[in-house]
Scaffold this motif. Structure first.
Motif, PDB file in Angstrom:
ATOM      1  N   UNK A  46     -39.211 -26.211   1.252  1.00  0.00           N
ATOM      2  CA  UNK A  46     -40.240 -27.143   0.788  1.00  0.00           C
ATOM      3  C   UNK A  46     -40.763 -26.703  -0.580  1.00  0.00           C
ATOM      4  N   UNK A  47     -40.980 -25.393  -0.744  1.00  0.00           N
ATOM      5  CA  UNK A  47     -41.443 -24.878  -2.040  1.00  0.00           C
ATOM      6  C   UNK A  47     -40.399 -25.125  -3.119  1.00  0.00           C
ATOM      7  N   UNK A  48     -39.131 -24.868  -2.808  1.00  0.00           N
ATOM      8  CA  UNK A  48     -38.054 -25.087  -3.783  1.00  0.00           C
ATOM      9  C   UNK A  48     -37.953 -26.554  -4.165  1.00  0.00           C
ATOM     10  N   UNK A  49     -38.071 -27.430  -3.191  1.00  0.00           N
ATOM     11  CA  UNK A  49     -38.014 -28.866  -3.459  1.00  0.00           C
ATOM     12  C   UNK A  49     -39.180 -29.304  -4.338  1.00  0.00           C
ATOM     13  N   UNK A  50     -40.360 -28.778  -4.091  1.00  0.00           N
ATOM     14  CA  UNK A  50     -41.527 -29.119  -4.906  1.00  0.00           C
ATOM     15  C   UNK A  50     -41.337 -28.644  -6.343  1.00  0.00           C
ATOM     16  N   UNK A  51     -40.779 -27.450  -6.504  1.00  0.00           N
ATOM     17  CA  UNK A  51     -40.536 -26.936  -7.861  1.00  0.00           C
ATOM     18  C   UNK A  51     -39.521 -27.795  -8.596  1.00  0.00           C
ATOM     19  N   UNK A  52     -38.468 -28.186  -7.917  1.00  0.00           N
ATOM     20  CA  UNK A  52     -37.433 -29.004  -8.555  1.00  0.00           C
ATOM     21  C   UNK A  52     -37.923 -30.415  -8.854  1.00  0.00           C
ATOM     22  N   UNK A  53     -38.783 -30.951  -8.013  1.00  0.00           N
ATOM     23  CA  UNK A  53     -39.260 -32.320  -8.233  1.00  0.00           C
ATOM     24  C   UNK A  53     -40.239 -32.401  -9.397  1.00  0.00           C
ATOM     25  N   UNK A  54     -40.846 -31.282  -9.778  1.00  0.00           N
ATOM     26  CA  UNK A  54     -41.775 -31.261 -10.910  1.00  0.00           C
ATOM     27  C   UNK A  54     -41.074 -30.982 -12.233  1.00  0.00           C
TER      28      UNK A  54
END
Length: 67
Positions: A46-54
């Protein structure tokens, strides 16, 4: 494929203070070690996905106060 995610989650449980606290809270609650590590793995994804989506045009936008 699972080993590629399991090992980083295992290291994160040991080295990251926030994730370690989550892991330590799950263990006394009756969760098995493997289940607790899987919960940490999910949190890492979830953290990795949030970083990539930003990420916009090679620039990562900072997180706001609400995450």
């Amino acid at each position: 494929m699972g080993h590629a995610f399991y090992m980083p989650a295992l290291v994160a449980c040991q080295r990251n203070l926030n994730l370690n606290a989550k892991y330590e809270a799950l263990r006394p609650a009756g969760k098995r070690a493997k289940v607790a590590i899987t919960a940490i793995l999910r949190r890492l994804l979830i953290i990795a996905n949030a970083c990539l989506s930003r990420r916009v045009n090679g620039i990562i936008k900072p997180l706001d106060q609400n995450g």
